[in-house]
Every structure is written in structure tokens, then in C-alpha cells.
Motif scaffolding. Structure first.
Motif, mmCIF file in Angstrom:
data_model
loop_
_atom_site.group_PDB
_atom_site.id
_atom_site.type_symbol
_atom_site.label_atom_id
_atom_site.label_comp_id
_atom_site.label_asym_id
_atom_site.label_seq_id
_atom_site.Cartn_x
_atom_site.Cartn_y
_atom_site.Cartn_z
ATOM 1 N N VAL A 125 0.863 -1.175 0.000
ATOM 2 C CA VAL A 125 0.000 0.000 0.000
ATOM 3 C C VAL A 125 0.900 1.225 0.000
ATOM 4 N N ASN A 126 0.867 1.981 -1.092
ATOM 5 C CA ASN A 126 1.716 3.156 -1.252
ATOM 6 C C ASN A 126 0.882 4.427 -1.137
ATOM 7 N N HIS A 127 1.332 5.345 -0.298
ATOM 8 C CA HIS A 127 0.686 6.653 -0.199
ATOM 9 C C HIS A 127 1.540 7.691 -0.920
ATOM 10 N N TYR A 128 0.910 8.374 -1.862
ATOM 11 C CA TYR A 128 1.566 9.438 -2.626
ATOM 12 C C TYR A 128 1.068 10.782 -2.105
ATOM 13 N N PRO A 129 1.841 11.480 -1.279
ATOM 14 C CA PRO A 129 1.454 12.847 -0.931
ATOM 15 C C PRO A 129 1.629 13.746 -2.161
ATOM 16 N N HIS A 130 1.128 14.962 -2.079
ATOM 17 C CA HIS A 130 1.277 15.864 -3.211
ATOM 18 C C HIS A 130 2.755 16.003 -3.590
ATOM 19 N N GLY A 131 3.039 15.859 -4.871
ATOM 20 C CA GLY A 131 4.412 15.988 -5.359
ATOM 21 C C GLY A 131 5.166 14.679 -5.447
ATOM 22 N N ALA A 132 4.611 13.607 -4.901
ATOM 23 C CA ALA A 132 5.302 12.316 -4.944
ATOM 24 C C ALA A 132 5.178 11.687 -6.322
ATOM 25 N N ASP A 145 5.200 -15.637 -12.205
ATOM 26 C CA ASP A 145 4.850 -14.585 -13.161
ATOM 27 C C ASP A 145 3.350 -14.329 -13.194
ATOM 28 N N ALA A 146 2.684 -14.556 -12.052
ATOM 29 C CA ALA A 146 1.251 -14.270 -11.949
ATOM 30 C C ALA A 146 1.003 -12.773 -12.101
ATOM 31 N N PRO A 147 -0.193 -12.384 -12.526
ATOM 32 C CA PRO A 147 -0.479 -10.960 -12.767
ATOM 33 C C PRO A 147 -0.362 -10.101 -11.511
ATOM 34 N N VAL A 148 -0.221 -8.805 -11.733
ATOM 35 C CA VAL A 148 -0.221 -7.800 -10.673
ATOM 36 C C VAL A 148 -1.547 -7.047 -10.750
ATOM 37 N N VAL A 149 -2.181 -6.877 -9.597
ATOM 38 C CA VAL A 149 -3.445 -6.144 -9.501
ATOM 39 C C VAL A 149 -3.174 -4.814 -8.807
ATOM 40 N N SER A 150 -3.607 -3.721 -9.435
ATOM 41 C CA SER A 150 -3.372 -2.382 -8.887
ATOM 42 C C SER A 150 -4.693 -1.644 -8.753
ATOM 43 N N LEU A 151 -4.973 -1.140 -7.542
ATOM 44 C CA LEU A 151 -6.194 -0.392 -7.253
ATOM 45 C C LEU A 151 -5.818 1.032 -6.857
ATOM 46 N N SER A 152 -6.523 2.004 -7.408
ATOM 47 C CA SER A 152 -6.233 3.416 -7.148
ATOM 48 C C SER A 152 -7.308 4.035 -6.285
ATOM 49 N N LEU A 153 -6.883 4.871 -5.329
ATOM 50 C CA LEU A 153 -7.796 5.582 -4.430
ATOM 51 C C LEU A 153 -7.303 7.014 -4.267
ATOM 52 N N ARG A 177 -7.669 7.024 -12.090
ATOM 53 C CA ARG A 177 -8.495 7.769 -11.167
ATOM 54 C C ARG A 177 -8.927 6.875 -10.002
ATOM 55 N N SER A 178 -9.486 7.502 -8.999
ATOM 56 C CA SER A 178 -9.946 6.766 -7.832
ATOM 57 C C SER A 178 -10.996 5.740 -8.239
ATOM 58 N N ARG A 212 -2.802 10.315 -2.919
ATOM 59 C CA ARG A 212 -3.243 9.103 -3.614
ATOM 60 C C ARG A 212 -2.795 7.870 -2.847
ATOM 61 N N LEU A 213 -3.658 6.874 -2.787
ATOM 62 C CA LEU A 213 -3.300 5.553 -2.290
ATOM 63 C C LEU A 213 -3.331 4.569 -3.449
ATOM 64 N N ASN A 214 -2.329 3.719 -3.509
ATOM 65 C CA ASN A 214 -2.295 2.642 -4.494
ATOM 66 C C ASN A 214 -2.100 1.323 -3.738
ATOM 67 N N ILE A 215 -3.030 0.396 -3.956
ATOM 68 C CA ILE A 215 -2.914 -0.936 -3.364
ATOM 69 C C ILE A 215 -2.513 -1.893 -4.470
ATOM 70 N N THR A 216 -1.327 -2.450 -4.359
ATOM 71 C CA THR A 216 -0.820 -3.397 -5.353
ATOM 72 C C THR A 216 -0.806 -4.789 -4.733
#
Length: 223
Positions: A125-132, A145-153, A177-178, A212-216
Motif C-alpha cells: 500500500v503506497n501513499h503518494y502525498p502531493h508531489g510524490a 509470473d502471476a499478474p499484478v493487480v493495482s487499485l487506485s484511491l 483515477r480513484s 493518492r493511495l495505491n494498493i498493489t
């Protein structure tokens, strides 16, 4: 749908094995995930800043679930942080990720390596503050080599999907987008990718989220 858009965004397949499903997560599910991310971010084994072997410090902050990722491997404890045992991988995320892969590939799921038997066991879970931002990199610390799932918030971002050979062109820039779902696997599983920039102020205020939060979600292939 953003102001000025006549039509909603449709599903995209910008490269073989890469699927973008806009608005896959509804508003209520997004709020639930943001609340869960806040709990996961608490210490011990909470959100931390990652220092690379080169001495560089990543501008995002990260918390890991299931396995602790550090540059460049996995461990059961936060060995580059407080040393605590990593938090358990939530069954809810596993169910969500398996549903995401099924949604992305449909009847073609058997044609994508590791998709039919997808068994996720790790999340970053990655948090992107403004400017990151995040430089182009490969997710190659897994043993399958299973797929990667990425969710944006939260805030939208410009996501750069590169190629499998170099960090240089060709690449494709996508706006995430979220609520958006991005899955990449098959021939693009080990493609370079990154976040060029976030778009501050684009998040729904009801999320109560700055940045932004990204859950990979991934399958590690580890015992």
C-alpha cells in the motif's frame, strides 16, 4: 465522470496482458478501503519511508501486508524499519484481487500465465502525498509470473506503462483515477512502469484522503 466529459471512460487494453477498468470500485468500497489502509498504516509494522541501496529515498510511503517488501526482496519482518512482524495478508484483499483478475481477463484467463490459479499473498500500500512520484521499475522480486493487480484511491495520477526491455520509449501514459482497476500480466508482467505525477485536488472529498493511495496485490511464490 469529470466535468466536460460527454461519455464515461471505457475499458482499455493498452498492451497485451494489460487491462484498465475505470471505476471498478464503487464509492462505498473505496471509502471502506481507505479506512482499512489507515488501520494497516498504524505501527507496529506500519507505513514507512523506503531508502534504496543507492541512498535515495522514495517519495511515497509504504506499508506491506503478508510479506514485507524491501529493496529488493521479501521478509517476514520489517527489517528496514521497526523490525516488527509484517501484518497478515487480509483475505478480503485476496478475494478482491481474484475477482479483479477474473474481471480483467474473462474467458481468456487461461491464456495469461498464473491468472487461472491466481493465489495472491502480498500487498503493498503506497501513499503518494502531493508531489510524490515513482520512477520506472519492474516488479520482479516475486518467484512467479502471476499478474499484478493495482487499485487506485484518491487523487488521479499519470501512470507510465513502459516496455519490458528498457526504461526508455516506447511507453504509454494512462490516467488512473480513484476506483480504477489496472491489471498487468502475460507478456507485460515484467514491464517497466511508474507514476510520473499525481493530480492534486482530484479526489472525491468524501474519501477524506489527501493525496493518492495505491494498493498493489501480488502472488509472491514464496513458501
Amino acid at each position: 465522470m469529470f466535468a466536460g466529459e460527454l461519455f464515461g471512460r471505457g475499458r482499455e487494453e493498452p498492451a497485451p496482458g494489460v487491462v484498465l477498468v475505470p471505476g471498478w470500485l464503487g464509492a462505498a468500497e473505496q471509502r471502506e478501503l481507505v479506512a482499512e489502509c489507515r488501520e494497516w498504516a498504524r505501527p507496529p509494522a506500519g507505513m514507512r519511508t523506503v531508502t534504496l541501496p543507492t541512498g535515495g529515498v522514495m517519495s511515497v510511503r509504504t506499508v506491506c501486508l503478508g510479506w514485507h517488501w524491501y529493496p529488493y526482496g521479501y521478509a517476514r519482518t520489517v527489517l528496514d524499519g521497526d523490525g516488527a512482524p509484517v501484518k497478515a495478508f487480509p483475505p478480503r484483499l485476496g478475494e478482491l484481487a481474484r475477482r479483479a483478475v477474473a474481471e480483467a481477463y474473462g474467458d481468456g484467463v487461461g491464456e495469461i500465465a498464473g491468472a487461472a490459479g491466481f493465489a495472491p499473498d502480498v500487498a503493498l500500500v503506497n501513499h503518494y502525498p502531493h508531489g510524490a512520484k515513482m520512477g520506472l521499475h519492474k516488479d520482479r522480486d516475486e518467484r512467479v509470473d502471476a499478474p499484478v493487480v493495482s487499485l487506485s484511491l484518491g487523487d488521479s495520477c499519470v501512470f507510465r506503462l513502459g516496455n519490458t526491455e528498457t526504461r526508455t520509449r516506447p511507453w504509454t501514459d494512462l490516467e488512473l483515477r480513484s476506483g480504477d482497476l489496472l491489471v498487468f500480466g502475460g507478456p507485460m508482467r515484467f514491464a517497466y512502469h511508474g507514476v510520473v505525477r499525481t493530480l492534486p485536488g482530484t479526489a472525491d472529498p468524501d474519501l477524506g484522503l489527501v493525496g493518492r493511495l495505491n494498493i498493489t496485490v501480488r502472488q509472491s511464490g514464496l513458501e
